[in-house]
Design a protein around this motif. Structure first.
Motif, mmCIF file in Angstrom:
data_model
loop_
_atom_site.group_PDB
_atom_site.id
_atom_site.type_symbol
_atom_site.label_atom_id
_atom_site.label_comp_id
_atom_site.label_asym_id
_atom_site.label_seq_id
_atom_site.Cartn_x
_atom_site.Cartn_y
_atom_site.Cartn_z
ATOM 1 N N LYS A 216 5.743 25.804 54.469
ATOM 2 C CA LYS A 216 6.989 25.310 53.478
ATOM 3 C C LYS A 216 7.955 26.779 53.156
ATOM 4 O O LYS A 216 8.962 26.245 52.941
ATOM 5 N N THR A 217 7.572 27.862 53.162
ATOM 6 C CA THR A 217 8.333 28.958 52.859
ATOM 7 C C THR A 217 9.297 29.112 53.870
ATOM 8 O O THR A 217 10.515 29.306 53.742
ATOM 9 N N THR A 218 8.970 29.126 55.079
ATOM 10 C CA THR A 218 9.807 29.130 56.198
ATOM 11 C C THR A 218 10.947 27.835 56.302
ATOM 12 O O THR A 218 12.011 28.107 56.700
ATOM 13 N N GLN A 219 10.423 26.761 56.078
ATOM 14 C CA GLN A 219 11.073 25.474 55.877
ATOM 15 C C GLN A 219 12.271 25.810 54.582
ATOM 16 O O GLN A 219 13.468 25.476 55.164
ATOM 17 N N ALA A 220 11.699 26.356 53.792
ATOM 18 C CA ALA A 220 12.743 26.403 52.580
ATOM 19 C C ALA A 220 13.928 27.673 52.981
ATOM 20 O O ALA A 220 15.123 27.298 52.685
ATOM 21 N N ARG A 221 13.339 28.544 53.647
ATOM 22 C CA ARG A 221 14.294 29.662 54.127
ATOM 23 C C ARG A 221 15.480 29.055 55.250
ATOM 24 O O ARG A 221 16.506 29.602 55.161
ATOM 25 N N LEU A 222 14.955 28.266 56.016
ATOM 26 C CA LEU A 222 15.824 27.582 57.075
ATOM 27 C C LEU A 222 16.843 26.718 56.434
ATOM 28 O O LEU A 222 18.199 26.736 56.923
ATOM 29 N N GLN A 224 18.100 27.166 53.592
ATOM 30 C CA GLN A 224 19.170 27.766 53.085
ATOM 31 C C GLN A 224 20.219 28.558 54.126
ATOM 32 O O GLN A 224 21.346 28.770 53.801
ATOM 33 N N ARG A 225 19.561 28.986 55.076
ATOM 34 C CA ARG A 225 20.222 29.688 56.037
ATOM 35 C C ARG A 225 21.268 28.620 56.802
ATOM 36 O O ARG A 225 22.450 28.958 57.074
ATOM 37 N N PHE A 226 20.839 27.183 56.980
ATOM 38 C CA PHE A 226 21.816 26.299 57.492
ATOM 39 C C PHE A 226 22.881 26.117 56.580
ATOM 40 O O PHE A 226 24.054 26.356 56.854
ATOM 41 N N ALA A 227 22.681 26.179 55.041
ATOM 42 C CA ALA A 227 23.629 25.691 54.268
ATOM 43 C C ALA A 227 24.608 26.903 54.036
ATOM 44 O O ALA A 227 25.824 26.974 53.969
ATOM 45 N N GLY A 239 15.237 15.344 60.361
ATOM 46 C CA GLY A 239 14.386 14.228 60.677
ATOM 47 C C GLY A 239 13.880 13.435 59.519
ATOM 48 O O GLY A 239 13.900 13.712 58.529
ATOM 49 N N HIS A 240 13.576 12.191 60.004
ATOM 50 C CA HIS A 240 13.236 11.253 59.056
ATOM 51 C C HIS A 240 11.785 11.685 58.318
ATOM 52 O O HIS A 240 11.732 11.142 57.001
ATOM 53 N N SER A 241 10.965 12.515 58.770
ATOM 54 C CA SER A 241 9.941 12.991 58.151
ATOM 55 C C SER A 241 9.942 14.372 57.388
ATOM 56 O O SER A 241 9.075 14.669 56.861
ATOM 57 N N GLU A 242 11.146 14.957 57.414
ATOM 58 C CA GLU A 242 11.355 16.067 56.599
ATOM 59 C C GLU A 242 12.181 16.009 55.456
ATOM 60 O O GLU A 242 12.831 14.900 55.000
ATOM 61 N N ARG A 243 11.824 16.903 54.605
ATOM 62 C CA ARG A 243 12.437 16.955 53.225
ATOM 63 C C ARG A 243 13.230 18.200 52.910
ATOM 64 O O ARG A 243 12.503 19.569 53.414
ATOM 65 N N LEU A 244 14.154 18.236 52.270
ATOM 66 C CA LEU A 244 14.874 19.395 51.859
ATOM 67 C C LEU A 244 13.912 20.192 50.846
ATOM 68 O O LEU A 244 13.168 19.529 50.064
ATOM 69 N N SER A 245 13.835 21.619 50.766
ATOM 70 C CA SER A 245 13.141 22.361 49.676
ATOM 71 C C SER A 245 14.053 23.580 49.627
ATOM 72 O O SER A 245 14.704 24.048 50.256
ATOM 73 N N GLY A 246 13.211 24.280 48.096
ATOM 74 C CA GLY A 246 13.884 25.535 47.932
ATOM 75 C C GLY A 246 15.226 25.386 47.505
ATOM 76 O O GLY A 246 16.032 24.453 47.072
ATOM 77 N N PRO A 247 16.213 26.768 47.295
ATOM 78 C CA PRO A 247 17.497 26.668 46.852
ATOM 79 C C PRO A 247 18.413 26.044 47.307
ATOM 80 O O PRO A 247 19.329 25.406 46.792
ATOM 81 N N ALA A 248 18.171 25.519 48.702
ATOM 82 C CA ALA A 248 19.465 24.875 49.466
ATOM 83 C C ALA A 248 19.552 23.572 48.515
ATOM 84 O O ALA A 248 20.678 22.730 48.964
ATOM 85 N N TYR A 260 23.065 15.197 54.497
ATOM 86 C CA TYR A 260 23.341 15.830 53.331
ATOM 87 C C TYR A 260 24.764 16.525 53.639
ATOM 88 O O TYR A 260 25.090 17.052 54.460
ATOM 89 N N GLN A 261 25.478 16.743 52.534
ATOM 90 C CA GLN A 261 26.763 17.391 52.414
ATOM 91 C C GLN A 261 26.622 18.641 51.599
ATOM 92 O O GLN A 261 26.116 18.445 50.472
ATOM 93 N N LYS A 262 27.434 19.628 52.099
ATOM 94 C CA LYS A 262 27.277 20.858 51.161
ATOM 95 C C LYS A 262 28.473 20.790 50.341
ATOM 96 O O LYS A 262 29.572 20.523 50.555
ATOM 97 N N LEU A 263 28.224 21.188 48.886
ATOM 98 C CA LEU A 263 28.948 20.939 47.931
ATOM 99 C C LEU A 263 29.983 22.244 48.109
ATOM 100 O O LEU A 263 29.700 23.211 48.672
ATOM 101 N N THR A 264 30.968 22.239 47.260
ATOM 102 C CA THR A 264 32.038 23.127 47.246
ATOM 103 C C THR A 264 31.893 23.635 45.629
ATOM 104 O O THR A 264 31.192 23.062 44.794
ATOM 105 N N GLY A 265 32.122 24.955 45.467
ATOM 106 C CA GLY A 265 32.340 25.817 44.415
ATOM 107 C C GLY A 265 31.001 26.114 44.117
ATOM 108 O O GLY A 265 29.996 26.443 44.833
ATOM 109 N N PRO A 266 31.048 26.933 42.852
ATOM 110 C CA PRO A 266 29.612 27.876 42.181
ATOM 111 C C PRO A 266 28.467 26.707 42.264
ATOM 112 O O PRO A 266 28.463 25.469 42.085
ATOM 113 N N PHE A 267 27.357 27.359 42.464
ATOM 114 C CA PHE A 267 26.170 26.551 42.596
ATOM 115 C C PHE A 267 25.067 27.071 41.399
ATOM 116 O O PHE A 267 25.166 28.196 41.391
ATOM 117 N N ALA A 268 24.164 26.044 40.979
ATOM 118 C CA ALA A 268 23.167 26.670 39.874
ATOM 119 C C ALA A 268 22.179 27.346 40.462
ATOM 120 O O ALA A 268 21.870 27.193 41.806
#
Length: 268
Positions: A216-222, A224-227, A239-248, A260-268
């Motif tokens: 789970k830790t590596t998933q969340a990090r990944l 975020q790296r994609f974002a 994938g259909h069995s995957e779920r986003l997690s973490g700060p991303a 999923y689409q990357k938002l623009t502007g500042p993030f919470a």
């Protein structure tokens, strides 16, 4: 020992429930190498002379099961929704970059290319490029070869079948990918948990059925790296069995099925 080595080198998380499966697959490698124990096998992998064996280890630990247009809704979304925007960007003189980040033997990358051509037959005259990477050098070689068994044609929707198949003469029982699709793609080896050498940000990233091998830790990090390497407004397909997690999760909003689409502007 195998699980520790796989996690250290490749970031793979081998669940205890898969111990019997891993044992069965690697037992074949021990027999091929004439080794009598897993301790000897691990010792070999950690030596310089064990470098040639590491691709076999990867192939044994990961399941490279894929086919053309798997989870077809992603390719329909790319063709019908994203391509008008991406084509307009390219026609304005800007580069468009897509990434198949766990491309396996290439079917996903060629399906992406076919979707682009289906939406814009003259896409090659613009600065469109698809990067296709995988950690397993054996499947990357197969992807570059671009020849597949004819039975895989059955999974290709009629709309894109003619675009995928080329005019070459592969061996009986096989077909070759159309050269114009191959020209859109650059294949390479890449470990997703290691450093990424890419210089440009991506408009679209496919990462499907790859994070299931990570904890789970590596998933969340990944995620975020994609974002971090996506343009504002860019899209991520998972994938259909995957779920986003973490700060991303604060940067990526759901816009379609596992898209999923990357938002623009500042993030919470």
């Amino acid at each position: 020992m195998i699980s520790e080595l796989a996690n250290r080198r490749y970031g793979l998380f081998l669940q205890p429930s898969k111990k019997a499966l891993v044992h069965s697959r690697l037992a074949k490698r021990l027999r091929a190498l004439k080794l009598t124990s897993f301790e000897d096998y691990c010792s070999l992998l950690n030596k310089t002379e064990g470098e040639a064996e590491r691709p076999h280890l990867l192939s044994a630990l990961t399941t490279n099961v894929t086919h053309f247009f798997r989870e077809i809704h992603h390719f329909e979304f790319l063709k019908d929704v994203l391509m008008p925007q991406l084509l307009a960007k390219a026609q304005a003189g800007n580069p468009v970059r897509l990434w198949s980040s766990a491309c396996s033997s290439g079917q996903e990358a060629y399906s992406i290319a076919a979707a682009l051509v289906a939406a814009a037959p003259k896409v090659a005259q613009y600065d469109f490029k698809i990067l296709a990477t995988d950690i397993d050098p054996q499947v990357v070689r197969a992807a570059k070869f671009a020849v597949y068994p004819t039975e895989q044609i059955a999974t290709i929707p009629p709309l894109w079948r003619d675009q995928l198949t080329g005019s070459g003469r592969p061996p009986l029982g096989e077909f070759k990918i159309n050269a114009r699709l191959q020209e859109l793609i650059s294949f390479g080896e890449l470990n997703l948990v290691a450093d990424w050498p890419m210089q440009r940000n991506f408009d679209v990233i496919f990462c499907r059925n790859a994070t299931i091998y990570f904890d789970k830790t590596t998933q969340a990090r990944l995620w975020q790296r994609f974002a971090d390497v996506m343009v504002d407004g860019g899209h991520l397909m998972i994938g259909h069995s995957e779920r986003l997690s973490g700060p991303a999760q604060a940067q990526l909003k759901s816009v379609a099925i596992t898209t999923y689409q990357k938002l623009t502007g500042p993030f919470a």
